[in-house]
Design a protein around this motif. Structure first.
Motif, PDB file in Angstrom:
ATOM      1  N   PHE A  29      13.813  54.878   7.861  1.00 14.44           N
ATOM      2  CA  PHE A  29      14.842  53.705   8.273  1.00 14.44           C
ATOM      3  C   PHE A  29      15.003  53.471   9.697  1.00 14.44           C
ATOM      4  CE2 PHE A  29      18.925  51.945   8.664  1.00 14.44           C
ATOM      5  CZ  PHE A  29      19.258  50.847   7.625  1.00 14.44           C
ATOM      6  N   GLY A  33      13.612  50.190   9.463  1.00 15.19           N
ATOM      7  CA  GLY A  33      14.922  49.430   9.002  1.00 15.19           C
ATOM      8  C   GLY A  33      14.821  49.124   7.624  1.00 15.19           C
ATOM      9  N   MET A  34      13.709  50.018   6.856  1.00 15.78           N
ATOM     10  CA  MET A  34      13.663  49.937   5.640  1.00 15.78           C
ATOM     11  C   MET A  34      14.249  51.296   4.558  1.00 15.78           C
ATOM     12  SD  MET A  34      10.007  49.923   3.941  1.00 15.78           S
ATOM     13  CE  MET A  34       9.816  50.395   2.056  1.00 15.78           C
ATOM     14  N   VAL A  35      14.813  50.646   3.492  1.00 11.89           N
ATOM     15  CA  VAL A  35      15.228  51.808   2.621  1.00 11.89           C
ATOM     16  C   VAL A  35      13.879  51.981   1.792  1.00 11.89           C
ATOM     17  CG1 VAL A  35      16.547  52.535   0.917  1.00 11.89           C
ATOM     18  CG2 VAL A  35      17.764  51.346   2.607  1.00 11.89           C
ATOM     19  N   LEU A  96       4.355  43.492   4.660  1.00  6.24           N
ATOM     20  CA  LEU A  96       5.714  42.440   4.529  1.00  6.24           C
ATOM     21  C   LEU A  96       6.757  42.750   5.610  1.00  6.24           C
ATOM     22  CD1 LEU A  96       6.588  43.599   0.893  1.00  6.24           C
ATOM     23  CD2 LEU A  96       5.933  41.456   1.537  1.00  6.24           C
ATOM     24  N   PHE A 100      11.158  38.320   4.334  1.00  5.93           N
ATOM     25  CA  PHE A 100      12.864  38.355   4.083  1.00  5.93           C
ATOM     26  C   PHE A 100      13.142  39.878   3.869  1.00  5.93           C
ATOM     27  CE2 PHE A 100      11.537  37.718   0.097  1.00  5.93           C
ATOM     28  CZ  PHE A 100      12.206  37.979  -0.929  1.00  5.93           C
ATOM     29  N   ARG A 101      14.405  40.078   4.427  1.00  8.30           N
ATOM     30  CA  ARG A 101      14.789  41.460   4.372  1.00  8.30           C
ATOM     31  C   ARG A 101      14.667  42.233   3.162  1.00  8.30           C
ATOM     32  NH1 ARG A 101      19.414  43.753   7.922  1.00  8.30           N
ATOM     33  NH2 ARG A 101      19.108  45.679   7.859  1.00  8.30           N
ATOM     34  N   LEU A 102      14.851  41.662   2.219  1.00 14.74           N
ATOM     35  CA  LEU A 102      14.800  42.437   0.783  1.00 14.74           C
ATOM     36  C   LEU A 102      13.500  42.509   0.349  1.00 14.74           C
ATOM     37  CD1 LEU A 102      18.012  40.790  -1.033  1.00 14.74           C
ATOM     38  CD2 LEU A 102      17.662  43.209   0.098  1.00 14.74           C
ATOM     39  N   LEU A 105      12.260  46.093   0.101  1.00 11.51           N
ATOM     40  CA  LEU A 105      12.976  46.919  -0.827  1.00 11.51           C
ATOM     41  C   LEU A 105      12.319  46.757  -2.192  1.00 11.51           C
ATOM     42  CD1 LEU A 105      15.254  48.955  -1.299  1.00 11.51           C
ATOM     43  CD2 LEU A 105      16.635  47.362  -1.306  1.00 11.51           C
ATOM     44  N   ILE A 251      22.390  57.515   8.872  1.00 11.26           N
ATOM     45  CA  ILE A 251      20.832  57.203   8.747  1.00 11.26           C
ATOM     46  C   ILE A 251      20.282  56.863   9.996  1.00 11.26           C
ATOM     47  CG2 ILE A 251      21.233  54.759   8.083  1.00 11.26           C
ATOM     48  CD1 ILE A 251      19.277  55.674   5.629  1.00 11.26           C
ATOM     49  N   PRO A 296      30.032  53.774   7.275  1.00 12.22           N
ATOM     50  CA  PRO A 296      28.706  53.560   7.010  1.00 12.22           C
ATOM     51  C   PRO A 296      27.755  53.925   8.249  1.00 12.22           C
ATOM     52  CG  PRO A 296      29.941  51.459   7.301  1.00 12.22           C
ATOM     53  CD  PRO A 296      30.977  52.510   7.304  1.00 12.22           C
ATOM     54  N   GLU A 304      26.241  50.399  13.650  1.00 10.75           N
ATOM     55  CA  GLU A 304      25.383  49.220  13.837  1.00 10.75           C
ATOM     56  C   GLU A 304      25.783  47.949  14.395  1.00 10.75           C
ATOM     57  OE1 GLU A 304      21.594  47.690  10.953  1.00 10.75           O
ATOM     58  OE2 GLU A 304      22.774  49.588  10.687  1.00 10.75           O
ATOM     59  N   GLU A 306      25.181  44.032  14.178  1.00 14.09           N
ATOM     60  CA  GLU A 306      24.328  42.837  13.626  1.00 14.09           C
ATOM     61  C   GLU A 306      23.973  41.802  14.669  1.00 14.09           C
ATOM     62  OE1 GLU A 306      24.546  40.879   9.547  1.00 14.09           O
ATOM     63  OE2 GLU A 306      26.047  42.237   9.965  1.00 14.09           O
ATOM     64  N   LYS A 307      22.462  41.782  14.930  1.00 14.05           N
ATOM     65  CA  LYS A 307      22.114  40.782  15.762  1.00 14.05           C
ATOM     66  C   LYS A 307      21.487  39.745  15.004  1.00 14.05           C
ATOM     67  CE  LYS A 307      20.275  44.193  17.942  1.00 14.05           C
ATOM     68  NZ  LYS A 307      19.605  45.310  18.773  1.00 14.05           N
ATOM     69  N   VAL A 308      21.648  38.405  15.759  1.00 14.61           N
ATOM     70  CA  VAL A 308      20.942  37.253  15.298  1.00 14.61           C
ATOM     71  C   VAL A 308      19.444  36.873  15.606  1.00 14.61           C
ATOM     72  CG1 VAL A 308      20.902  34.931  15.012  1.00 14.61           C
ATOM     73  CG2 VAL A 308      23.236  36.139  15.273  1.00 14.61           C
TER      74      VAL A 308
ATOM     75  N   ASP B 206      20.811  46.051   2.093  1.00 13.99           N
ATOM     76  CA  ASP B 206      20.042  46.962   1.195  1.00 13.99           C
ATOM     77  C   ASP B 206      20.982  48.362   0.825  1.00 13.99           C
ATOM     78  OD1 ASP B 206      20.098  47.253   3.763  1.00 13.99           O
ATOM     79  OD2 ASP B 206      18.042  47.732   4.170  1.00 13.99           O
ATOM     80  N   ILE B 323      24.825  35.133   8.602  1.00 12.98           N
ATOM     81  CA  ILE B 323      25.583  34.993  10.152  1.00 12.98           C
ATOM     82  C   ILE B 323      25.835  33.635  10.024  1.00 12.98           C
ATOM     83  CG2 ILE B 323      25.673  35.166  12.549  1.00 12.98           C
ATOM     84  CD1 ILE B 323      23.781  37.789  11.886  1.00 12.98           C
ATOM     85  N   GLU B 465      13.822  32.308   5.011  1.00 16.38           N
ATOM     86  CA  GLU B 465      15.012  33.037   4.591  1.00 16.38           C
ATOM     87  C   GLU B 465      15.583  33.800   5.868  1.00 16.38           C
ATOM     88  OE1 GLU B 465      16.782  35.282   1.033  1.00 16.38           O
ATOM     89  OE2 GLU B 465      14.889  34.375   0.961  1.00 16.38           O
TER      90      GLU B 465
END
Lengths: 308, 468
Positions: A29, A33-35, A96, A100-102, A105, A251, A296, A304, A306-308, B206, B323, B465
């Protein structure tokens, strides 16, 4: 009091196992940054590899020495589990990165299904018991309470805690003092910048997966030694609990994963000792939800942004 | 055809070395786990069985797969020079797929009666049709959460369980009928969705997935261990479905008698003889089939309508970029909450239906693996596409049945070989491959819901995405 002490010993043993698995979650992670949902099943595969190594040594080669069997199980387990994890990362996760983020996972959930089903068909779905490595009656008595409740320390518990401590020491040395560890910490902070400075990011990420899997393999050997039985379904629940440990400790933080593992182990043993055995998993899952909702960043993690 | 330019000796050598590496890795992976099998002997001790052929076949398969992939890559590199990027076009097939499929679903039980007779109904309508439709409905329900709002829910089966148990317990303690319990079960599930959603929906994608997974497991464990309330592992019985209060049995108040009375009323009015319909168990199956068809279609219809509403558009915007949504003043927590509650509602309806179909509710149907299967259906169907999800459900459940029928493989691999055991191996790999190859699933054309001047379909590969 004696009962409390016994539960404390049991909890620390269990917690060591969770801590070893949790490091795999927290490192992966931290770096990408992956579970890594399949990590619990990698742990289960490692226990099967250790089981087979044990049978080769004890049944085929007829070697009765516990120390040799243990070392062979650890080495073979760490190498082959590392190979599994390396292959999985290369085939299922690396392409991958940047999707995209998911996506990773979901891919990891697929890998998890494949691994448990693979073991189910390759080694049949039955429970696999092994004879105890140490004589169960051969224990170190510590104290005996007024009601005759004896607090004991089994040899396997000493081995589990010692092996865990030694491997964590080696692991800490690798991460803190070697070029590989430095590359890992650099990638964790900023992958793009690390790549610009000439670090091979792909190789570093692979090494991270292999190290996490090797520690999971140690946990697999310890699990097999502690419980003496493994089946293809046994990766899911320890995997989730170790993830809970990683989240509880914060984490991304390595000491956090170990502390979280010990805490989860202790909470679980005390909960089943004093409240209810049937609901011990409910307790662990509730802790996961509560920590993620109210804290969290965990005990030692950084909040954490969050950044764009 | 001329040989590819890069097919020089060094290239062949590289290919050979690559194949060798694959073989060595495969030996390490499969050698111990496939080549040596642990088995219990008569004394209940584990022994090892040496099976070299299993490992050799696996290694050869890996090398073959490697070579095929390399060949495809070389061929693709060749073609790339001449090929132009192709825009996704909705094919003519896609246009007729929905109405065609819908008509097929409606006449399917009649076809079964025509082709195999009423004896085929338990297998083809109950095991095949109703089960697939339950998964279609669950897939569509989860699609609202995962496909539209982009929230990964790994504990969807919890809402299914809540629906089932609500039906069983409400009818047990209060004697409510299925038709009264159905909406209540849905509302209770939605209520649980909101209760769970309030705290957790602030979490990142996640983390949310893991918390929903924990919730699903908690529900399963509670259902299994709270024996006084849920009956524990033994389960509780749920009453069978009724035709709006009329039972499907042979009694004078039963469905057959009622149908005879209605039909006789019509025939005697026109001067014919009264008719008698003999009672048969398959009336209930047929009725169940059409109930689940209607429930599933309701899910699809509501989804389609919701997508046109502001809340539906907010869901899709949220999926693309959270965002940006927040910057534009969308209340992301409430938006996620509605998606969660809607998905849970349909899960609860499907659960109540499941209870009525089984006549029995026990916790074993609500394990994590069910959530994984439903998620696999949504992912394989191309998150967001209703037809894709339906096709994936058919492929998943139908595929399992087909695997069960592959008896000829037993001649090759021996009698112990059960192809249906490989189900999760195949679907797990399919999940990975779909993510690698087409992250938006097979049916990869999505109609934008908001458009400026004219309606255009775009290939989803062109849609980026955001990191939500």
């Amino acid at each position: 009091m004696e009962y409390f002490l016994q539960q404390l010993i049991n909890g620390i043993t269990l917690g060591s196992i969770y801590g070893l698995i949790a490091i795999g979650y927290t490192m992966v992670f931290g770096i990408i940054g992956m579970v890594n949902f399949s990590h619990g099943d990698v742990f289960m595969v490692s226990a099967f590899i250790a089981l087979i190594a044990f049978l080769v040594v004890s049944v085929w080669l007829g070697i009765g020495s516990v120390a040799i069997a243990l070392i062979v199980m650890l080495v073979v387990g760490m190498v082959l589990t590392g190979l599994w994890s390396w292959t999985i990362e290369k085939l299922a996760y690396r392409p991958l990165r940047g999707s995209f983020r998911l996506a990773p996972l979901i891919s990891a959930i697929g890998v998890s299904l494949v691994l448990s089903n693979f073991i189910q068909v390759a080694q049949d779905p039955r429970n696999k018991p092994i004879p105890p490595l140490f004589d169960p009656n051969d224990v170190i008595p510590i104290t005996t309470g007024a009601d005759g409740f004896a607090v004991v320390l089994a040899y396997k518990q000493i081995v589990i805690v010692l092996v865990t401590a030694v491997l964590l020491g080696i692991f800490w040395y690798v991460v803190q003092k070697t070029p590989l560890g430095r590359a890992q910490r650099a990638c964790e902070q900023d992958r793009k910048m690390a790549a610009l400075l000439g670090i091979n990011v792909d190789r570093t990420v692979s090494a991270t997966f292999v190290m996490g899997a090797a520690l999971a393999a140690v946990a697999g050997v310890m699990y097999l030694m502690q419980y003496g039985v493994i089946s293809y379904q046994d990766g899911f629940i320890p995997g989730i609990k170790a993830f809970t440990a990683a989240v509880l400790g914060g984490i991304g933080s390595l000491p956090g994963a170990v502390i979280g593992g010990l805490l989860i182990g202790l909470i679980e043993t005390f909960f089943s000792g004093y409240f209810s055995l049937a609901y011990k998993d409910v307790a662990a899952f509730s802790i996961l939800a509560i920590v993620l909702i109210f804290m969290p960043q965990g005990l030692l993690g950084r909040p954490e942004v969050e950044k764009v | 055809m001329s040989k590819p330019q890069d097919s020089t000796p060094s290239h062949t050598r590289k290919l050979f070395l690559g194949a060798l590496l694959v073989a060595v890795v495969a030996l390490g992976l499969f050698g111990p786990l496939l080549g040596l099998k642990t088995e219990q002997n008569m004394d209940n001790q584990l022994v090892l069985l040496f099976r070299p052929w299993h490992a050799i076949i696996a290694i050869l398969a890996c090398v073959a797969a490697y070579l095929v992939i390399q060949a495809i890559k070389i061929a693709a590199a060749h073609r790339e020079a001449t090929a132009k990027p192709v825009a996704a076009q909705p094919s003519a097939l896609g246009k007729y797929l929905a109405p065609g499929g819908l008509s097929f679903v409606f006449i399917y039980p009649l076809l079964v009666i025509l082709l195999v007779g009423t004896s085929g109904i338990p297998k083809w309508v109950d095991n095949f049709g109703i089960l697939i439709l339950i998964y279609v409905m669950l897939g569509w329900g989860l699609n609202i959460v995962v496909g539209l709002a982009g929230l990964l829910d790994l504990g969807y089966v919890a809402f299914y369980a809540i629906g089932s148990y609500s039906y069983a317990l409400l009818s047990l303690h209060f004697g409510w009928s299925f038709w009264l319990c159905l909406p209540v079960a849905g509302i209770l599930a939605a209520f649980w969705g909101i209760l769970l959603g309030f705290p957790v929906l602030r979490l990142r994608g996640d983390y949310l997935a893991i918390v929903t997974l924990a919730f699903g497991e908690i529900i399963y464990l509670v259902a299994k261990n709270w024996k006084d309330f849920t009956g524990g592992g033994a389960g509780i019985s749920a009453p069978r479905i009724t035709f709006f209060g009329i039972k499907f049995d042979g009694t004078p108040d039963g469905f057959a008698a009622w149908l005879s009375w209605v039909l006789s009323g019509i025939t005697t009015t026109f001067g014919f003889d009264p008719v008698t319909i003999p009672p048969a168990p398959w009336y209930r199956t047929m009725f169940l089939y059409y109930v689940i068809v209607v429930l599933a279609l309701m899910t699809a219809w509501v989804t389609l309508r919701l997508r046109r509403l502001p809340v539906g558009r907010a869901w899709e915007a949220l999926r693309e970029d959270e965002i940006a949504c927040r910057s534009l003043g969308i209340n992301t927590t409430n938006t996620k909450l509605t998606a969660f509650a809607c998905g849970a509602f349909f899960g609860g309806l499907a659960g109540a239906f499941f209870g009525a179909r089984q006549g029995f509710v026990d916790p074993e149907g609500f394990k994590f693996i069910e959530s994984a299967i439903i998620l696999a259906i949504v992912v394989l169907g191309g998150m967001g596409s209703l037809i894709g999800v339906a096709l994936a459900a058919v492929a998943m459940q139908g595929g399992t049945e087909i695997l069960r029928e592959l008896d000829f493989l037993k001649h090759i691999f021996g009698d112990d070989f059960k192809p249906e055991l490989y189900r999760m191996l195949i679907f797990g790999s399919a999940m990975v491959i779909i993510m690698l190859w087409k992250p938006r699933g097979f049916v990869s054309v999505r109609q934008p819901t908001a458009f400026l001047h004219e309606k255009k379909a775009i290939g989803v590969d062109n849609v980026k995405e955001g990191h939500g």
